[in-house]
Scaffold this motif. Structure first.
Motif, short mmCIF file in Angstrom:
data_model
loop_
_atom_site.label_atom_id
_atom_site.label_comp_id
_atom_site.label_asym_id
_atom_site.label_seq_id
_atom_site.Cartn_x
_atom_site.Cartn_y
_atom_site.Cartn_z
N LEU A 169 0.83 -1.21 0.00
CA LEU A 169 0.00 0.00 0.00
C LEU A 169 0.86 1.26 0.00
CD1 LEU A 169 -2.58 -1.12 2.70
CD2 LEU A 169 -2.78 -1.33 0.22
N PRO A 170 0.39 2.33 -0.66
CA PRO A 170 1.13 3.59 -0.66
C PRO A 170 0.83 4.43 0.58
CG PRO A 170 -0.78 3.76 -2.12
CD PRO A 170 -0.77 2.35 -1.58
N PHE A 171 1.89 4.96 1.18
CA PHE A 171 1.78 5.90 2.30
C PHE A 171 2.64 7.12 1.99
CE2 PHE A 171 0.94 1.74 4.17
CZ PHE A 171 -0.18 1.99 4.94
N LEU A 172 2.05 8.29 1.95
CA LEU A 172 2.79 9.50 1.63
C LEU A 172 3.69 9.93 2.80
CD1 LEU A 172 0.10 11.64 -0.22
CD2 LEU A 172 1.99 10.33 -1.22
N LYS A 173 4.79 10.60 2.45
CA LYS A 173 5.71 11.13 3.45
C LYS A 173 5.89 12.63 3.23
CE LYS A 173 8.27 6.76 3.60
NZ LYS A 173 7.42 6.13 2.56
N ASP A 174 5.96 13.38 4.32
CA ASP A 174 6.14 14.83 4.25
C ASP A 174 7.53 15.15 3.70
OD1 ASP A 174 5.95 17.54 4.58
OD2 ASP A 174 6.37 17.50 6.74
N ILE A 175 7.61 16.02 2.70
CA ILE A 175 8.89 16.37 2.08
C ILE A 175 9.19 17.86 2.18
CG2 ILE A 175 8.91 14.41 0.49
CD1 ILE A 175 7.89 16.35 -1.68
N ASN A 176 8.46 18.58 3.04
CA ASN A 176 8.68 20.03 3.13
C ASN A 176 10.08 20.37 3.58
OD1 ASN A 176 6.20 21.34 2.31
ND2 ASN A 176 5.25 20.32 4.07
N GLY A 177 10.76 19.48 4.27
CA GLY A 177 12.11 19.75 4.74
C GLY A 177 13.19 19.48 3.72
N LEU A 178 12.83 18.95 2.55
CA LEU A 178 13.85 18.65 1.53
C LEU A 178 14.39 19.91 0.88
CD1 LEU A 178 12.34 15.54 -0.33
CD2 LEU A 178 14.01 15.59 1.54
N GLN A 179 15.70 19.90 0.58
CA GLN A 179 16.34 21.04 -0.05
C GLN A 179 15.99 21.11 -1.54
OE1 GLN A 179 18.27 23.38 1.59
NE2 GLN A 179 17.54 22.27 3.43
N GLY A 180 16.04 22.30 -2.09
CA GLY A 180 15.79 22.50 -3.51
C GLY A 180 17.08 22.42 -4.31
N ILE A 181 17.08 23.03 -5.50
CA ILE A 181 18.26 23.02 -6.37
C ILE A 181 19.30 24.00 -5.84
CG2 ILE A 181 19.07 23.50 -8.71
CD1 ILE A 181 16.29 22.72 -9.73
N ASN A 182 20.53 23.56 -5.84
CA ASN A 182 21.63 24.42 -5.39
C ASN A 182 21.67 25.69 -6.25
OD1 ASN A 182 24.42 25.52 -5.19
ND2 ASN A 182 24.71 23.73 -3.86
N GLN A 183 21.78 26.84 -5.59
CA GLN A 183 21.73 28.13 -6.29
C GLN A 183 22.84 28.27 -7.32
OE1 GLN A 183 19.27 30.36 -5.93
NE2 GLN A 183 20.20 31.63 -7.53
N THR A 184 23.92 27.54 -7.15
CA THR A 184 25.06 27.63 -8.07
C THR A 184 24.66 27.35 -9.51
OG1 THR A 184 26.55 26.95 -6.30
CG2 THR A 184 27.38 26.76 -8.55
N TYR A 185 23.76 26.37 -9.69
CA TYR A 185 23.36 26.01 -11.06
C TYR A 185 22.62 27.15 -11.76
CZ TYR A 185 24.63 21.26 -9.73
OH TYR A 185 25.32 20.16 -9.31
N PHE A 186 21.79 27.87 -11.01
CA PHE A 186 21.09 29.03 -11.59
C PHE A 186 22.09 30.16 -11.87
CE2 PHE A 186 17.68 27.09 -8.93
CZ PHE A 186 16.87 26.69 -9.96
#
Length: 586
Positions: A223-240
């Motif tokens: 069965l699928p159970f969702l997990k909170d991902i609000n704490g995950l980091q985004g793309i490193n600013q260096t690439y932008f």
């Protein structure tokens, strides 16, 4: 890992009477024998003999003297000289291969006690060419096989010949389904066919064709159970910044778009987890775990799937716009190579980050088709597939009536069941268990010596969480095609008391325990290219301390159908063993 090399020697094995092993004659050891180094028929036989000598589990109970096997057959294999040789007479090479098969059959057929045991022998004959490829002759050997050998025709494997007529599972299912079970109560799915008798609505009949009931079990892993991902980091600013140094306008535009999309996906997961539909789904799963009642769980799937499908629309739309925008910029005539490299790297990082978000949150499930082609399913797709992959009627029509006491009498039909997954003992068999009870003993090897056995260790039953609440009259149907897990389950259920009656013919007598190659010291499931063993790692005794290997479980009520009864079953609907089972539970 078991040692596979030994120093060639002959020594006397002194076996103490105080151990679990019997006193035996001097034991011959073949050694410094590399099981992968086979260059002659003598090597082939020595490898076979040595592997058996060190890994086989039933020498203590087997009548065959293994040293005599070596003394008798080693000279015969040594006398043959064409193994894997291309410069020999192909007629002689084929004749010697057939002789080798004959010798293996003489050693194994009707003499190897372990009924799970199997050996595949591959003999290369490069002197015989077929479409420019060397010929290989192969045969499979096992304890119940029959064979024939003549100088003119060589070796002929006749397979297994049944001792008595046996009823087909398909024929029984046809008769039960069309004549004897209440149509509204019938369940058909996977290995299970079940229902209540028309003549006695309190008697449940269950035919289990093989032990693979675990595949239909609804578990957390399924069965699928969702997990909170609000704490995950985004793309490193260096690439932008790398792109903005080359083109500030495009870099700023892509930065805004990608950061917004990643935020949108986090919001999507948060909104689903906060929804009433997801909360109802979680509550329904908890209720399912506590009761095995599936109605609330089934009712929660579609609403959550629909909510998810609608909620993901914004993200899907925004995410699908990224690639066309970046591709247009990449292919524009004024875009430099440095800018192309920067935007290409940025898109790769964005894709990796999105995939990471989807996987960690469990919003996306990655599977394969036929174990080869990757398939990606979103949460709503997985929810919609649960009803197709797992049968709720299995619970409603089979498991729930066992638990709630609707089944006042039970007939479990294991005729023709060749066994299967050991985990089914916990998932299926223990539903008929009401108390913890020793039902047998197992033993494996402690070392490489022929009689280096462990003590016999008791194995016990344990009631399933949703097992039958109290003992009810029960009959278990078996025949000589009931093997392995069928026999294990029969003995487990019989251990519960005299309310259980075993009906039919002696089972096959294949009770030795299987497992991974290095789970224990005994057993062998390896191949060296010429010999492939299928050798269980544990020996077994019943609860009375008796070896049942090659003997089988003996029924309380012996019923063997005639060949005419078997042939005419679907016409007459007469099943003597089933009728005896009915009498036993009255």
């Amino acid at each position: 890992m078991k040692k596979i090399k030994y120093i060639i020697q002959i020594f006397v094995v002194l076996v103490s009477l105080s151990t679990f092993q019997s006193c035996r004659e001097d034991s011959l050891e073949i050694a410094e024998l590399d099981r992968t180094d086979v260059n002659s028929y003598s090597d082939l036989f020595n490898t076979f003999w040595d592997t058996m000598n060190n890994d086989y589990n039933y020498f203590n109970e087997q009548e065959e003297n293994w040293d005599n096997v070596y003394k008798t057959y080693s000279p015969k294999f040594k006398s043959m000289a064409t193994f894997n040789k291309s410069n020999v007479d192909p007629v002689i090479a084929e004749k010697e291969a057939n002789l080798a098969f004959k010798y293996f059959a003489e050693i194994i057929s009707k003499k190897i006690l372990d009924q799970h045991f199997g050996l595949r022998v591959e003999i290369p004959i490069p002197s015989i060419k077929t479409l420019n490829r060397a010929t290989t002759l192969s045969e499979v050997f096992y304890g119940t096989m029959s064979y024939k050998y003549t100088d003119e025709d060589g070796f002929l494997n006749l397979g297994h010949t049944p001792k008595n007529p046996t009823t087909s599972q398909r024929g029984v299912r046809m008769v039960m389904g069309s004549k004897k079970l209440d149509p509204a109560s019938i369940y058909i799915g996977g290995p299970i066919f079940a229902g209540f008798l028309q003549s006695d609505p309190e008697t449940m009949y269950i035919q289990l064709s093989q032990f693979s009931a675990y595949t239909s079990l609804i578990t957390d892993e399924a069965l699928p159970f969702l997990k909170d991902i609000n704490g995950l980091q985004g793309i490193n600013q260096t690439y932008f910044n790398n792109l903005k140094k080359l083109d500030n306008t495009a870099g700023s535009e892509f930065e805004t778009l990608m950061k917004d999309n990643l935020k949108e996906f986090k919001t999507l997961v948060t909104d689903i987890m906060a929804s009433n539909e997801y909360k109802d789904y979680l509550l329904a799963i908890e209720n399912l775990k506590k009761t095995e009642l599936v109605d609330d769980f089934e009712a929660s799937l579609v609403p959550l799937a629909n909510f998810t499908s609608n909620a993901k629309g914004n993200f899907k739309s925004k995410n699908s716009s990224v690639l066309p925008l970046l591709r247009a910029y990449y292919n524009a005539p004024n875009t430099t190579k440095e800018q192309k490299d920067a935007v290409n790297e940025l898109y790769g990082i964005y894709q990796k980050k999105i995939k990471s978000y989807q996987t960690i949150s469990s919003f996306v499930f990655n599977t394969t088709l036929w174990g080869i082609f990757p398939i990606t399913n979103d949460l709503d797709d997985v929810l919609n597939s649960i009803d197709r992959n797992y049968s709720f009627d299995l619970y409603r029509k089979v498991y729930n009536p066992i638990t709630n006491g609707k089944a006042k009498k039970i007939i479990l039909d294991l005729r023709g069941n060749g066994g299967g997954a050991v985990i089914d003992a916990r998932i299926f068999t223990e539903r008929f268990i009401t108390k913890q009870k020793v039902w047998g003993y197992q033993r494996t090897k402690e070392g490489n010596g022929r009689f280096n056995y462990s003590p016999w260790v008791p194995v016990e039953t344990k009631p399933h969480k949703f097992a039958i609440k109290q003992n009810v009259p029960m009959a278990v149907l078996i025949d000589e095609n009931s093997v392995s897990m069928s026999e294990i389950s029969t003995m487990m259920i019989k251990s519960q008391g005299n309310h259980v009656t075993i009906v039919g013919d002696n089972s096959a007598g294949g009770t030795a325990g299987l497992g991974g190659q290095d789970d224990f010291n005994g057993g062998n499931r390896q191949s060296n290219g010429y010999l492939q063993f299928y050798m269980p790692l544990m020996a077994f005794q019943d609860s009375n301390g008796q070896i049942v290997e090659a003997i089988g479980v003996t029924p309380d009520v012996k019923v063997i159908p005639t060949q005419a009864q078997v042939d005419e079953l679907t016409i007459t609907s007469i099943d003597p063993a089933f009728n005896a089972a009915l009498d036993a539970i009255k």
